[in-house]
Design an enzyme around this catalytic site. Structure first.
Site, mmCIF file in Angstrom:
data_model
loop_
_atom_site.group_PDB
_atom_site.id
_atom_site.type_symbol
_atom_site.label_atom_id
_atom_site.label_comp_id
_atom_site.label_asym_id
_atom_site.label_seq_id
_atom_site.Cartn_x
_atom_site.Cartn_y
_atom_site.Cartn_z
ATOM 1 N N GLY A 27 -45.463 -8.625 12.333
ATOM 2 C CA GLY A 27 -46.778 -8.358 11.496
ATOM 3 C C GLY A 27 -46.774 -7.026 10.893
ATOM 4 N N ASP A 28 -46.439 -5.922 11.367
ATOM 5 C CA ASP A 28 -46.348 -4.717 10.761
ATOM 6 C C ASP A 28 -45.444 -5.024 9.459
ATOM 7 O OD1 ASP A 28 -46.743 -1.916 10.505
ATOM 8 O OD2 ASP A 28 -44.478 -1.630 11.012
ATOM 9 N N ALA A 29 -44.244 -5.457 9.532
ATOM 10 C CA ALA A 29 -43.397 -5.336 8.296
ATOM 11 C C ALA A 29 -44.151 -6.425 7.433
ATOM 12 C CB ALA A 29 -42.124 -6.096 8.625
#
Length: 140
Positions: A27-29
């Site tokens: 999700g961060d990416a």
């Protein structure tokens, strides 16, 4: 590597079984790429340094926590469960510029985005990402 190779690799059940920190990793990416692409599209004349500063205003734990507080009541039951699993995960170290509670909420936010991406719920993912951009634009 083609993104089409990822299609159908995960069932919803398989994704639900993943460690929430793995979902946050994805999700961060996804969030970072979306925000950077959005910023370049809206600010083609800005230097990389200024784009980076703008990106930080979206991706820091405080901002993600604020966004999640706004989005939380719009989540489905499954999305809320994924968010809470991510939020309640023990990830080890908290960045020095983040408060623990905000960092945990941000981790839940990233877990939610990772879940939506891996389960190919792209319309729902876009709904949240575009809502965040609108919220940020309206609060400038």
């Amino acid at each position: 590597m083609e993104f089409d190779r990822l299609k159908g690799k995960f069932t919803i059940q398989q994704v639900k079984m993943l460690n929430p920190l793995v979902l946050a990793f994805i999700g961060d990416a996804i969030y970072e790429v979306f925000i950077r692409t959005y910023l370049v599209d809206k600010n083609r004349e800005l230097s990389v340094h200024k784009l980076h500063i703008e990106a930080i205003s979206f991706v820091k734990a405080h901002a993600q926590s604020d966004f999640m507080k706004f989005l939380e009541d719009k989540l489905t039951e499954d999305e809320l469960i994924i968010f809470k699993r991510g939020r309640n995960s023990k990830s080890g170290t908290v960045p020095k510029n983040a408060d623990l509670q905000e960092y945990r909420i941000a981790t839940g936010f990233e877990s939610l985005l990772g879940f939506l991406y891996l389960t190919e719920q792209i319309e729902r993912l876009n709904y949240f990402l575009n809502m965040i951009v609108c919220l940020k634009e309206n609060n400038k």
